[in-house]
Write a protein that holds these residues in place. Structure first.
Motif, PDB file in Angstrom:
ATOM      1  N   ASN A  27       0.812  -1.225   0.000  1.00 23.43           N
ATOM      2  CA  ASN A  27       0.000   0.000   0.000  1.00 23.43           C
ATOM      3  C   ASN A  27       0.845   1.275   0.000  1.00 23.43           C
ATOM      4  OD1 ASN A  27       0.897   0.201   2.632  1.00 23.43           O
ATOM      5  ND2 ASN A  27      -1.118  -0.001   3.576  1.00 23.43           N
ATOM      6  N   ARG A  28       2.118   1.177  -0.289  1.00 24.77           N
ATOM      7  CA  ARG A  28       3.004   2.350  -0.261  1.00 24.77           C
ATOM      8  C   ARG A  28       2.659   3.380  -1.338  1.00 24.77           C
ATOM      9  NH1 ARG A  28       5.635  -1.395  -3.247  1.00 24.77           N
ATOM     10  NH2 ARG A  28       7.024  -0.698  -4.933  1.00 24.77           N
ATOM     11  N   THR A  29       1.930   2.964  -2.376  1.00 25.81           N
ATOM     12  CA  THR A  29       1.514   3.918  -3.414  1.00 25.81           C
ATOM     13  C   THR A  29      -0.004   4.129  -3.409  1.00 25.81           C
ATOM     14  OG1 THR A  29       1.391   2.209  -5.125  1.00 25.81           O
ATOM     15  CG2 THR A  29       3.498   3.386  -4.889  1.00 25.81           C
ATOM     16  N   ALA A  30      -0.657   3.734  -2.310  1.00 26.76           N
ATOM     17  CA  ALA A  30      -2.106   3.929  -2.199  1.00 26.76           C
ATOM     18  C   ALA A  30      -2.431   5.411  -2.123  1.00 26.76           C
ATOM     19  CB  ALA A  30      -2.646   3.209  -0.964  1.00 26.76           C
ATOM     20  N   GLN A  31      -3.465   5.794  -2.858  1.00 25.53           N
ATOM     21  CA  GLN A  31      -3.933   7.171  -2.871  1.00 25.53           C
ATOM     22  C   GLN A  31      -5.371   7.202  -2.391  1.00 25.53           C
ATOM     23  OE1 GLN A  31      -2.876   7.392  -7.113  1.00 25.53           O
ATOM     24  NE2 GLN A  31      -1.713   9.241  -6.617  1.00 25.53           N
ATOM     25  N   ALA A  32      -5.802   8.357  -1.948  1.00 28.14           N
ATOM     26  CA  ALA A  32      -7.185   8.544  -1.528  1.00 28.14           C
ATOM     27  C   ALA A  32      -7.759   9.712  -2.324  1.00 28.14           C
ATOM     28  CB  ALA A  32      -7.252   8.827  -0.028  1.00 28.14           C
ATOM     29  N   GLN A  33      -9.084   9.763  -2.363  1.00 18.79           N
ATOM     30  CA  GLN A  33      -9.743  10.845  -3.103  1.00 18.79           C
ATOM     31  C   GLN A  33      -9.241  12.200  -2.603  1.00 18.79           C
ATOM     32  OE1 GLN A  33     -13.993  10.621  -3.069  1.00 18.79           O
ATOM     33  NE2 GLN A  33     -14.232  12.410  -4.352  1.00 18.79           N
ATOM     34  N   ASN A  34      -8.846  13.047  -3.536  1.00 18.11           N
ATOM     35  CA  ASN A  34      -8.326  14.389  -3.262  1.00 18.11           C
ATOM     36  C   ASN A  34      -7.000  14.399  -2.505  1.00 18.11           C
ATOM     37  OD1 ASN A  34     -10.580  15.649  -4.519  1.00 18.11           O
ATOM     38  ND2 ASN A  34     -11.761  15.295  -2.646  1.00 18.11           N
ATOM     39  N   LEU A  35      -6.354  13.236  -2.380  1.00 11.58           N
ATOM     40  CA  LEU A  35      -5.043  13.134  -1.719  1.00 11.58           C
ATOM     41  C   LEU A  35      -4.118  12.293  -2.602  1.00 11.58           C
ATOM     42  CD1 LEU A  35      -6.271  12.384   1.918  1.00 11.58           C
ATOM     43  CD2 LEU A  35      -5.385  14.559   1.051  1.00 11.58           C
ATOM     44  N   PRO A  36      -3.630  12.859  -3.680  1.00  9.97           N
ATOM     45  CA  PRO A  36      -2.859  12.061  -4.629  1.00  9.97           C
ATOM     46  C   PRO A  36      -1.456  11.690  -4.157  1.00  9.97           C
ATOM     47  CG  PRO A  36      -2.854  14.350  -5.303  1.00  9.97           C
ATOM     48  CD  PRO A  36      -3.802  14.237  -4.127  1.00  9.97           C
ATOM     49  N   ASN A  37      -0.890  12.423  -3.200  1.00 11.13           N
ATOM     50  CA  ASN A  37       0.484  12.148  -2.772  1.00 11.13           C
ATOM     51  C   ASN A  37       0.524  10.930  -1.859  1.00 11.13           C
ATOM     52  OD1 ASN A  37       0.998  14.499  -4.143  1.00 11.13           O
ATOM     53  ND2 ASN A  37       1.353  15.730  -2.329  1.00 11.13           N
ATOM     54  N   HIS A  38       1.095   9.850  -2.362  1.00  4.62           N
ATOM     55  CA  HIS A  38       1.175   8.630  -1.549  1.00  4.62           C
ATOM     56  C   HIS A  38       2.478   8.603  -0.761  1.00  4.62           C
ATOM     57  CE1 HIS A  38       3.731   7.093  -4.776  1.00  4.62           C
ATOM     58  NE2 HIS A  38       2.738   7.271  -5.641  1.00  4.62           N
ATOM     59  N   VAL A  39       2.597   7.640   0.147  1.00  6.01           N
ATOM     60  CA  VAL A  39       3.726   7.580   1.067  1.00  6.01           C
ATOM     61  C   VAL A  39       5.060   7.443   0.331  1.00  6.01           C
ATOM     62  CG1 VAL A  39       4.811   6.105   2.813  1.00  6.01           C
ATOM     63  CG2 VAL A  39       2.471   6.867   3.102  1.00  6.01           C
ATOM     64  N   ALA A  40       5.147   6.589  -0.677  1.00 14.18           N
ATOM     65  CA  ALA A  40       6.411   6.446  -1.407  1.00 14.18           C
ATOM     66  C   ALA A  40       6.798   7.768  -2.057  1.00 14.18           C
ATOM     67  CB  ALA A  40       6.299   5.333  -2.444  1.00 14.18           C
ATOM     68  N   TRP A  41       5.827   8.477  -2.612  1.00  9.49           N
ATOM     69  CA  TRP A  41       6.100   9.776  -3.218  1.00  9.49           C
ATOM     70  C   TRP A  41       6.605  10.766  -2.169  1.00  9.49           C
ATOM     71  CZ3 TRP A  41       4.659  14.806  -2.571  1.00  9.49           C
ATOM     72  CH2 TRP A  41       5.006  15.694  -3.599  1.00  9.49           C
ATOM     73  N   HIS A  42       5.912  10.856  -1.014  1.00 11.09           N
ATOM     74  CA  HIS A  42       6.334  11.775   0.047  1.00 11.09           C
ATOM     75  C   HIS A  42       7.775  11.521   0.457  1.00 11.09           C
ATOM     76  CE1 HIS A  42       2.612  13.877   1.034  1.00 11.09           C
ATOM     77  NE2 HIS A  42       1.965  12.729   1.058  1.00 11.09           N
ATOM     78  N   LEU A  43       8.108  10.255   0.682  1.00 11.96           N
ATOM     79  CA  LEU A  43       9.456   9.926   1.140  1.00 11.96           C
ATOM     80  C   LEU A  43      10.503  10.297   0.093  1.00 11.96           C
ATOM     81  CD1 LEU A  43       8.645   6.517   2.830  1.00 11.96           C
ATOM     82  CD2 LEU A  43       9.330   8.634   3.994  1.00 11.96           C
ATOM     83  N   GLY A  44      10.235   9.982  -1.155  1.00  8.14           N
ATOM     84  CA  GLY A  44      11.178  10.319  -2.218  1.00  8.14           C
ATOM     85  C   GLY A  44      11.283  11.820  -2.435  1.00  8.14           C
ATOM     86  N   HIS A  45      10.142  12.489  -2.430  1.00 11.27           N
ATOM     87  CA  HIS A  45      10.103  13.942  -2.646  1.00 11.27           C
ATOM     88  C   HIS A  45      10.889  14.670  -1.547  1.00 11.27           C
ATOM     89  CE1 HIS A  45       8.365  17.874  -3.638  1.00 11.27           C
ATOM     90  NE2 HIS A  45       8.129  18.011  -2.337  1.00 11.27           N
ATOM     91  N   CYS A  46      10.596  14.363  -0.303  1.00  7.65           N
ATOM     92  CA  CYS A  46      11.303  15.034   0.800  1.00  7.65           C
ATOM     93  C   CYS A  46      12.785  14.692   0.787  1.00  7.65           C
ATOM     94  CB  CYS A  46      10.665  14.659   2.136  1.00  7.65           C
ATOM     95  SG  CYS A  46       9.025  15.373   2.390  1.00  7.65           S
ATOM     96  N   ALA A  47      13.104  13.436   0.494  1.00  7.92           N
ATOM     97  CA  ALA A  47      14.518  13.035   0.421  1.00  7.92           C
ATOM     98  C   ALA A  47      15.243  13.811  -0.668  1.00  7.92           C
ATOM     99  CB  ALA A  47      14.629  11.537   0.173  1.00  7.92           C
ATOM    100  N   LEU A  48      14.645  13.898  -1.832  1.00  8.37           N
ATOM    101  CA  LEU A  48      15.276  14.606  -2.942  1.00  8.37           C
ATOM    102  C   LEU A  48      15.568  16.054  -2.570  1.00  8.37           C
ATOM    103  CD1 LEU A  48      16.229  14.845  -5.888  1.00  8.37           C
ATOM    104  CD2 LEU A  48      13.838  15.366  -6.502  1.00  8.37           C
ATOM    105  N   TYR A  49      14.591  16.738  -1.989  1.00  8.05           N
ATOM    106  CA  TYR A  49      14.797  18.158  -1.709  1.00  8.05           C
ATOM    107  C   TYR A  49      15.715  18.398  -0.525  1.00  8.05           C
ATOM    108  CZ  TYR A  49      12.123  19.238  -5.689  1.00  8.05           C
ATOM    109  OH  TYR A  49      11.727  19.329  -6.998  1.00  8.05           O
ATOM    110  N   MET A  50      15.818  17.457   0.400  1.00  2.00           N
ATOM    111  CA  MET A  50      16.847  17.603   1.431  1.00  2.00           C
ATOM    112  C   MET A  50      18.233  17.481   0.805  1.00  2.00           C
ATOM    113  SD  MET A  50      15.447  16.020   5.008  1.00  2.00           S
ATOM    114  CE  MET A  50      14.714  14.482   4.409  1.00  2.00           C
ATOM    115  N   HIS A  51      18.378  16.585  -0.164  1.00  2.00           N
ATOM    116  CA  HIS A  51      19.668  16.481  -0.859  1.00  2.00           C
ATOM    117  C   HIS A  51      19.945  17.715  -1.707  1.00  2.00           C
ATOM    118  CE1 HIS A  51      21.205  12.621   0.315  1.00  2.00           C
ATOM    119  NE2 HIS A  51      20.100  12.004  -0.043  1.00  2.00           N
ATOM    120  N   VAL A  52      18.926  18.262  -2.340  1.00  2.16           N
ATOM    121  CA  VAL A  52      19.114  19.474  -3.138  1.00  2.16           C
ATOM    122  C   VAL A  52      19.540  20.630  -2.220  1.00  2.16           C
ATOM    123  CG1 VAL A  52      17.932  21.190  -4.590  1.00  2.16           C
ATOM    124  CG2 VAL A  52      17.586  18.738  -5.003  1.00  2.16           C
TER     125      VAL A  52
END
Length: 182
Positions: free
Chosen positions: A34-59
């Motif tokens: 369920n790491r890529t599970a989305q909900a109505q009006n909440l498209p950002n899933h957990v795998a996306w959040h983790l990757g997104h935050c990780a990427l921008y901390m590295h940037v």
């Protein structure tokens, strides 16, 4: 004894680490299926959040002291490899999709996220007073100090923690923090 600049760097580093730990506590109930599970009006899933935050901390770390974004964790190249985040899938403005094949397994997502927080925190611990006071731009903000950038990254992680909390509710997960009964 630490100088004022060093103390400030340590405080910013502690804020980054606390924001990483704060986000991770809300991963209870998520797993590979369920790491890529989305909900109505909440498209950002957990795998996306983790990757997104990780990427921008590295940037942010790269902006701070030119430490490169680790190629073993991120790639712009396709085809995607299961253990890498594709930066196009997690960058600002990307549209998350419920496709587990496009994201690493949850343990790998967590490891990359945690490592990015550690890297950014170490950068602030090692930063001189002059560096912390130096200004940079970040997105639409044209002038902020590097110390302020570190705080901004901690708040960025906090924003995404709130989105994960909303996602947990929408997916029907149990509460993570349960009030003590009187």
């Amino acid at each position: 004894m630490l100088s004022t600049g060093e103390v400030r760097g340590v405080l910013v580093a502690n804020g980054v680490r606390a924001s990483v730990d704060g986000l991770l506590r809300y991963l209870t109930g998520f797993h590979d299926s369920n790491r890529t599970a989305q909900a109505q009006n909440l498209p950002n899933h957990v795998a996306w959040h983790l990757g997104h935050c990780a990427l921008y901390m590295h940037v942010a770390r790269r902006a701070l002291d030119e430490t490169p974004v680790p190629e073993q964790d991120f790639s712009k190249e396709l085809p995607r490899q299961q253990d890498l985040f594709c930066t196009e899938d997690i960058c600002f403005g990307s549209v998350p999709v419920d496709d587990p094949d496009r994201f690493p397994v949850l343990d790998r997502c967590v490891a990359v996220f945690r490592a990015s927080g550690d890297s950014l925190a170490m950068g602030f611990e090692q930063a001189s007073r002059d560096l912390l006071d130096r200004t940079t731009s970040w997105g639409s903000v044209k002038s902020l100090t590097f110390a302020e950038l570190g705080l901004r990254m901690a708040f960025h992680n906090g924003t995404h923690t709130g989105q994960i909390i909303d996602l947990r509710r929408a997916l029907g997960f149990d509460k993570v923090i349960v009030p003590k009964s009187s």
